[in-house]
Design a protein around this motif. Structure first.
Motif, short mmCIF file in Angstrom:
data_model
loop_
_atom_site.label_atom_id
_atom_site.label_comp_id
_atom_site.label_asym_id
_atom_site.label_seq_id
_atom_site.Cartn_x
_atom_site.Cartn_y
_atom_site.Cartn_z
N THR A 1 0.92 10.73 2.07
CA THR A 1 0.79 10.73 0.62
C THR A 1 -0.64 10.37 0.27
OG1 THR A 1 3.09 10.02 0.34
CG2 THR A 1 1.61 9.69 -1.53
N VAL A 2 -1.31 11.22 -0.49
CA VAL A 2 -2.69 10.96 -0.90
C VAL A 2 -2.69 10.54 -2.37
CG1 VAL A 2 -5.00 11.93 -1.19
CG2 VAL A 2 -3.58 12.65 0.76
N LEU B 1 -2.58 -3.99 0.57
CA LEU B 1 -2.11 -5.32 0.94
C LEU B 1 -0.72 -5.59 0.37
CD1 LEU B 1 -5.40 -7.37 0.42
CD2 LEU B 1 -4.25 -6.98 2.60
N GLY B 2 -0.51 -5.17 -0.88
CA GLY B 2 0.80 -5.36 -1.51
C GLY B 2 1.90 -4.64 -0.77
N ILE B 3 1.63 -3.43 -0.35
CA ILE B 3 2.62 -2.66 0.44
C ILE B 3 2.82 -3.32 1.80
CG2 ILE B 3 3.08 -0.45 1.56
CD1 ILE B 3 1.53 0.88 -0.76
N GLY B 4 1.72 -3.85 2.36
CA GLY B 4 1.81 -4.55 3.63
C GLY B 4 2.71 -5.78 3.54
N ILE B 5 2.61 -6.51 2.43
CA ILE B 5 3.46 -7.69 2.22
C ILE B 5 4.93 -7.27 2.16
CG2 ILE B 5 4.11 -9.48 0.56
CD1 ILE B 5 1.60 -10.17 2.08
N LYS B 6 5.21 -6.18 1.46
CA LYS B 6 6.59 -5.67 1.39
C LYS B 6 7.10 -5.33 2.79
CE LYS B 6 7.14 -5.66 -3.13
NZ LYS B 6 8.14 -6.54 -3.79
N ALA B 7 6.25 -4.73 3.60
CA ALA B 7 6.65 -4.36 4.96
C ALA B 7 6.95 -5.60 5.80
CB ALA B 7 5.55 -3.53 5.61
N LEU B 8 6.11 -6.63 5.66
CA LEU B 8 6.34 -7.87 6.39
C LEU B 8 7.66 -8.51 5.99
CD1 LEU B 8 2.78 -9.47 6.21
CD2 LEU B 8 3.90 -8.62 8.27
N LEU B 9 7.95 -8.52 4.70
CA LEU B 9 9.20 -9.11 4.21
C LEU B 9 10.42 -8.38 4.74
CD1 LEU B 9 8.16 -9.83 0.50
CD2 LEU B 9 8.69 -11.54 2.26
N ILE C 1 -2.07 3.24 6.66
CA ILE C 1 -2.60 3.28 5.30
C ILE C 1 -4.12 3.24 5.42
CG2 ILE C 1 -2.88 2.05 3.11
CD1 ILE C 1 -0.07 1.04 3.34
N ILE C 2 -4.79 4.18 4.77
CA ILE C 2 -6.25 4.23 4.79
C ILE C 2 -6.78 4.11 3.37
CG2 ILE C 2 -8.27 5.67 5.31
CD1 ILE C 2 -6.63 7.04 7.49
N LYS D 1 7.55 7.45 9.66
CA LYS D 1 6.29 7.48 10.40
C LYS D 1 5.22 8.27 9.63
CE LYS D 1 8.79 5.72 13.73
NZ LYS D 1 8.90 4.25 13.87
N SER D 2 5.26 8.17 8.31
CA SER D 2 4.28 8.89 7.48
C SER D 2 3.15 7.94 7.06
CB SER D 2 4.97 9.50 6.26
OG SER D 2 5.59 8.52 5.48
N ASN D 3 2.14 8.51 6.42
CA ASN D 3 0.92 7.77 6.11
C ASN D 3 0.63 7.75 4.61
OD1 ASN D 3 0.43 7.64 9.00
ND2 ASN D 3 -0.24 9.77 8.83
N VAL D 4 -0.32 6.90 4.24
CA VAL D 4 -0.76 6.81 2.85
C VAL D 4 -2.29 6.73 2.85
CG1 VAL D 4 -0.66 5.51 0.69
CG2 VAL D 4 1.33 5.54 2.21
N VAL D 5 -2.92 7.49 1.95
CA VAL D 5 -4.37 7.44 1.79
C VAL D 5 -4.68 7.11 0.33
CG1 VAL D 5 -6.56 8.65 2.01
CG2 VAL D 5 -4.70 9.17 3.59
N PHE D 6 -5.39 6.01 0.11
CA PHE D 6 -5.86 5.65 -1.22
C PHE D 6 -7.33 6.04 -1.33
CE2 PHE D 6 -2.37 2.49 -0.85
CZ PHE D 6 -1.68 2.79 -2.01
N ILE D 7 -7.64 6.90 -2.31
CA ILE D 7 -9.01 7.36 -2.51
C ILE D 7 -9.48 6.92 -3.89
CG2 ILE D 7 -10.53 9.37 -2.67
CD1 ILE D 7 -8.57 10.91 -0.94
N GLY D 8 -10.64 6.26 -3.94
CA GLY D 8 -11.16 5.82 -5.23
C GLY D 8 -12.46 5.08 -5.06
N ASN D 9 -13.14 4.87 -6.15
CA ASN D 9 -14.41 4.15 -6.12
C ASN D 9 -14.19 2.68 -5.78
OD1 ASN D 9 -16.02 6.38 -6.82
ND2 ASN D 9 -15.60 6.09 -9.00
N PRO D 10 -15.24 1.97 -5.36
CA PRO D 10 -15.10 0.55 -5.05
C PRO D 10 -14.55 -0.24 -6.25
CG PRO D 10 -17.20 1.37 -4.24
CD PRO D 10 -16.59 2.47 -5.06
N GLY D 11 -13.65 -1.17 -5.97
CA GLY D 11 -13.13 -2.05 -7.01
C GLY D 11 -11.98 -1.51 -7.81
#
Length: 257
Positions: free
Chosen positions: A226-227, A115-123, A194-195, A97-107
């Motif tokens: 995880t940040v 999305l890639g992690i989301g696909i793994k979760a769906l599978l 995931i944010i 029940k932990s979270n992930v934050v991706f921080i970075g400039n656009p693009g």
């Protein structure tokens, strides 16, 4: 065979229904036992149900595009710890029940990775929901007018993984901090988030215009989280430069003819 297939359709065993003739022919050719034939048919049914379950979960996830981790160009973003992404791809963080934050400039690939992690979760059989932060907050705000607010909150609580895209990309209205906090606090230690954001954690107070609520949101997100900070160029700019180079080469070739 027609009667058998009719009963299979009646019992909604579509996996066996679709493979029964081929499997029976294979059994006769290879002279396999009845038990082995039944095992093959049951595996066909199980595979069919897994595939159908994944398709239904993918449709409900509202993912805007299909992007996998295997398609991600790590060489273009060397600041990303590939091992860390591989660990997240196991989806063990969902069990915790932990979270992930991706921080970075656009693009820089934040949405692609989420999305890639989301696909793994769906599978792996998990329920996933993708939404932009702006869209979620607008839906919650509108739902207050017809008294469906708590029903809408349950919609955002139901997924095992909630992906909130583009936090900080647009100026949020004053009511946003309350609604965002409501979602994060309700999912705290109950479901993963995931944010993706272009703002550092220190700048989240500017996003919500409420330093107290902002601090409370950050505490809940990063407590079991995880940040990941991405320091690198934009993929979109790379593609534009590449296209520009191709166009220039084509023009030079034409001029040389």
């Amino acid at each position: 065979m027609n009667l058998l297939k009719s009963r299979l359709r009646e019992f909604k065993l579509s996996g066996i229904y679709n493979s029964i003739e081929e499997r029976v022919s294979y059994a006769k050719t290879k002279n396999i036992s009845y038990v082995e034939l039944v095992e093959l048919l049951l595996e066909d049914e199980a595979t069919n149900r897994r595939d159908n379950g994944y398709k239904k979960r993918y449709q409900k996830s509202k993912m805007p595009v299909y992007k996998t981790l295997e398609d991600f160009d790590y060489s273009f973003q060397p600041s990303i710890d590939r091992k860390l992404i591989s660990d997240l791809a196991t989806c063990q963080f969902l069990s915790a029940k932990s979270n992930v934050v991706f921080i970075g400039n656009p693009g820089t690939g934040k949405t692609h990775l989420s999305l890639g992690i989301g696909i793994k979760a769906l599978l792996k059989g998990h329920k996933v929901l993708f939404t932009s932060v702006g869209e979620m907050l607008q839906c919650l705000h509108i739902s207050k007018a017809d008294n469906s607010y708590y029903q809408k909150l349950r919609y955002y609580m139901d997924a095992d993984l909630l992906i909130l895209d583009e936090l900080g990309f647009k100026k949020l209205p004053n009511y946003s901090a309350d609604d965002f906090f409501e979602v994060i606090s309700r999912r705290y230690e109950k479901g993963s988030v995931i944010i993706t954001t272009n703002k550092s954690l220190e700048q989240w107070g500017e996003i919500f215009s409420d330093s107290v609520l902002s601090s409370a949101i950050i505490d809940r997100v990063v407590h079991h989280g995880t940040v990941i900070k991405i320091n690198g160029p934009s993929y979109r700019r790379k593609d534009i430069k590449k296209k520009g180079g191709e166009d220039k080469s084509s023009q030079e070739a034409l001029e040389g003819v």
